[in-house]
Design a protein around this motif. Structure first.
Motif, PDB file in Angstrom:
ATOM      1  N   PHE A   1      14.390   9.856  -6.304  1.00 11.68           N
ATOM      2  CA  PHE A   1      14.751  10.611  -5.099  1.00 11.68           C
ATOM      3  C   PHE A   1      14.077  11.979  -5.089  1.00 11.68           C
ATOM      4  O   PHE A   1      13.688  12.491  -4.035  1.00 11.68           O
ATOM      5  CB  PHE A   1      16.274  10.720  -4.926  1.00 11.68           C
ATOM      6  N   GLU A   2      13.893  12.585  -6.272  1.00 17.68           N
ATOM      7  CA  GLU A   2      13.155  13.852  -6.328  1.00 17.68           C
ATOM      8  C   GLU A   2      11.701  13.665  -5.910  1.00 17.68           C
ATOM      9  O   GLU A   2      11.147  14.469  -5.154  1.00 17.68           O
ATOM     10  CB  GLU A   2      13.196  14.433  -7.744  1.00 17.68           C
TER      11      GLU A   2
ATOM     12  N   ASP B   1      11.563  13.142  -2.208  1.00 16.05           N
ATOM     13  CA  ASP B   1      11.903  14.396  -1.522  1.00 16.05           C
ATOM     14  C   ASP B   1      10.756  15.396  -1.568  1.00 16.05           C
ATOM     15  O   ASP B   1      10.605  16.223  -0.657  1.00 16.05           O
ATOM     16  CB  ASP B   1      13.146  15.039  -2.155  1.00 16.05           C
ATOM     17  N   GLU B   2       9.960  15.346  -2.638  1.00 16.60           N
ATOM     18  CA  GLU B   2       8.890  16.332  -2.824  1.00 16.60           C
ATOM     19  C   GLU B   2       7.566  15.919  -2.195  1.00 16.60           C
ATOM     20  O   GLU B   2       6.586  16.682  -2.246  1.00 16.60           O
ATOM     21  CB  GLU B   2       8.689  16.590  -4.325  1.00 16.60           C
TER      22      GLU B   2
ATOM     23  N   THR C   1       4.708  16.948   3.685  1.00 20.75           N
ATOM     24  CA  THR C   1       4.632  16.502   5.074  1.00 20.75           C
ATOM     25  C   THR C   1       3.241  16.767   5.649  1.00 20.75           C
ATOM     26  O   THR C   1       2.824  16.125   6.602  1.00 20.75           O
ATOM     27  CB  THR C   1       5.678  17.222   5.940  1.00 20.75           C
TER      28      THR C   1
ATOM     29  N   VAL D   1       8.890  10.916   4.522  1.00 22.80           N
ATOM     30  CA  VAL D   1       9.216  11.684   3.320  1.00 22.80           C
ATOM     31  C   VAL D   1      10.720  11.960   3.293  1.00 22.80           C
ATOM     32  O   VAL D   1      11.394  11.896   4.317  1.00 22.80           O
ATOM     33  CB  VAL D   1       8.426  13.010   3.251  1.00 22.80           C
ATOM     34  N   GLY D   2      11.222  12.303   2.094  1.00 22.04           N
ATOM     35  CA  GLY D   2      12.654  12.543   1.914  1.00 22.04           C
ATOM     36  C   GLY D   2      13.361  11.230   1.606  1.00 22.04           C
ATOM     37  O   GLY D   2      13.172  10.229   2.315  1.00 22.04           O
ATOM     38  N   PHE D   3      14.148  11.213   0.549  1.00 21.77           N
ATOM     39  CA  PHE D   3      14.768   9.968   0.088  1.00 21.77           C
ATOM     40  C   PHE D   3      15.775   9.433   1.100  1.00 21.77           C
ATOM     41  O   PHE D   3      15.728   8.258   1.470  1.00 21.77           O
ATOM     42  CB  PHE D   3      15.430  10.202  -1.274  1.00 21.77           C
TER      43      PHE D   3
ATOM     44  N   ASN E   1      16.007  10.189   4.274  1.00 24.93           N
ATOM     45  CA  ASN E   1      15.263   9.842   5.486  1.00 24.93           C
ATOM     46  C   ASN E   1      14.562   8.499   5.333  1.00 24.93           C
ATOM     47  O   ASN E   1      14.500   7.703   6.286  1.00 24.93           O
ATOM     48  CB  ASN E   1      14.245  10.939   5.800  1.00 24.93           C
ATOM     49  N   THR E   2      14.033   8.226   4.130  1.00 26.69           N
ATOM     50  CA  THR E   2      13.361   6.941   3.890  1.00 26.69           C
ATOM     51  C   THR E   2      14.357   5.791   3.958  1.00 26.69           C
ATOM     52  O   THR E   2      14.058   4.733   4.523  1.00 26.69           O
ATOM     53  CB  THR E   2      12.644   6.951   2.524  1.00 26.69           C
TER      54      THR E   2
END
Length: 295
Positions: A6-7, A10-11, A14, A37-39, A41-42
């Motif tokens: 998840f990190e 998240d990183e 964009t 991007v973003g856990f 959001n994915t």
């Protein structure tokens, strides 16, 4: 792995040179790739869910699967990262600060030089092998399952498809020319295990490549690349791809004359990490899809 999945998701950036480059290749696979991007959001994008408790369950299961070392997910991610990271140079840090700008290449020529065709051929074919082995790891099948991998290419979409498109364009057409497939096949067939052993990318990932020794691994690399030549040729033919056509789209963010294609390849080598970026997205998607099926 020093970071959790998840990190890593998240990183994901964009907007940077890698993202710009991948977007410039949309003409080959229109609308296929969105830079998700973003856990959380994915998870929402992959599943269509908006229930927070269910999203948390899915996320926790995906994280558990990634952390389970009996699965192949961490190895797959390591492969994506490693084939991208080996050839980075000092210029990458400076280039990272140029997000969104049109960058004249000439200022970097003193520190970035083209790779010889032999080294470029090894890197191109190793990326194909890394894709194959990562596919096998993610799907829990033997690492030498060339047939399964080739069959899956016809179903590639999204971030997986744009990664292979970038491979064809950035690691094939631009540095090696329009006949890059035959040039790479010829180069591999004339290569010795000693040539392969001197390549740093190979040294890093050799333990994941099927084969009892360097000679056996070289044979496997040649077989793997030969197996995808038809699919790659189809992509090239369907889109009438040439080095000049690819560069024409890349020139939206890089100022470059066509007679410096070898320098463009070197520039993109150090300035982008498309394999790691899209590989992380592929892995997150597969983990989430499996997590949904298991909860």
């Amino acid at each position: 792995m020093s970071k959790s999945i998840f990190e890593l998701v998240d990183e994901l950036p964009t907007s940077n040179l890698t993202v710009s480059m991948l977007r410039s290749l949309d003409f080959v696979a229109p609308g296929e790739w969105q830079n998700t991007v973003g856990f959380v959001n994915t998870i929402k994008t992959v599943t269509g869910e908006d229930d927070d408790s269910l999203i948390q369950q899915i996320g926790e299961r995906a994280i558990y699967l990634f952390n389970d070392k009996s699965q192949g997910y961490q190895t797959a991610l390591w492969l994506y990262q490693t084939v991208d990271g080996t050839d980075k140079a000092l210029g990458a840090a400076a280039l990272a600060n140029k997000v969104g700008e049109s960058i004249p290449l000439l200022g970097f020529l003193n520190s970035i030089t083209p790779k010889p065709d032999k080294a470029q051929t090894i890197d191109l074919t190793l990326k194909v092998v890394a894709e194959l082995v990562a596919f096998c790891q993610i799907n829990g099948i033997p690492g030498d399952s060339i047939g399964d991998f080739v069959a899956s290419l016809g179903e590639y979409s999204g971030e997986s498809l744009i990664r292979m498109v970038a491979l064809i364009c950035v690691d094939g057409l631009i540095p090696l020319g329009p006949d890059f497939i035959n040039k790479a096949l010829s180069g591999i067939s004339q290569m010795s295990p000693q040539d392969l052993g001197q390549n740093s990318t190979f040294q890093n990932i050799k333990n994941t490549i099927p084969g009892n020794n360097d000679a056996g691994k070289l044979n496997f690399i040649g077989e793997s690349f030969d197996s995808v030549k038809g699919w790659m040729s189809g992509i090239v033919a369907a889109n009438d791809l040439t080095p000049q056509k690819v560069v024409g789209n890349l020139q939206n963010f890089v100022q470059l004359a066509d007679d410096k294609l070898d320098y463009l390849a070197a520039f993109l080598d150090v300035a982008t990490n498309y394999y790691e970026h899209t590989g992380t997205q592929t892995l997150a998607r597969r983990l989430i899809e499996r997590a949904v099926a298991e909860i």
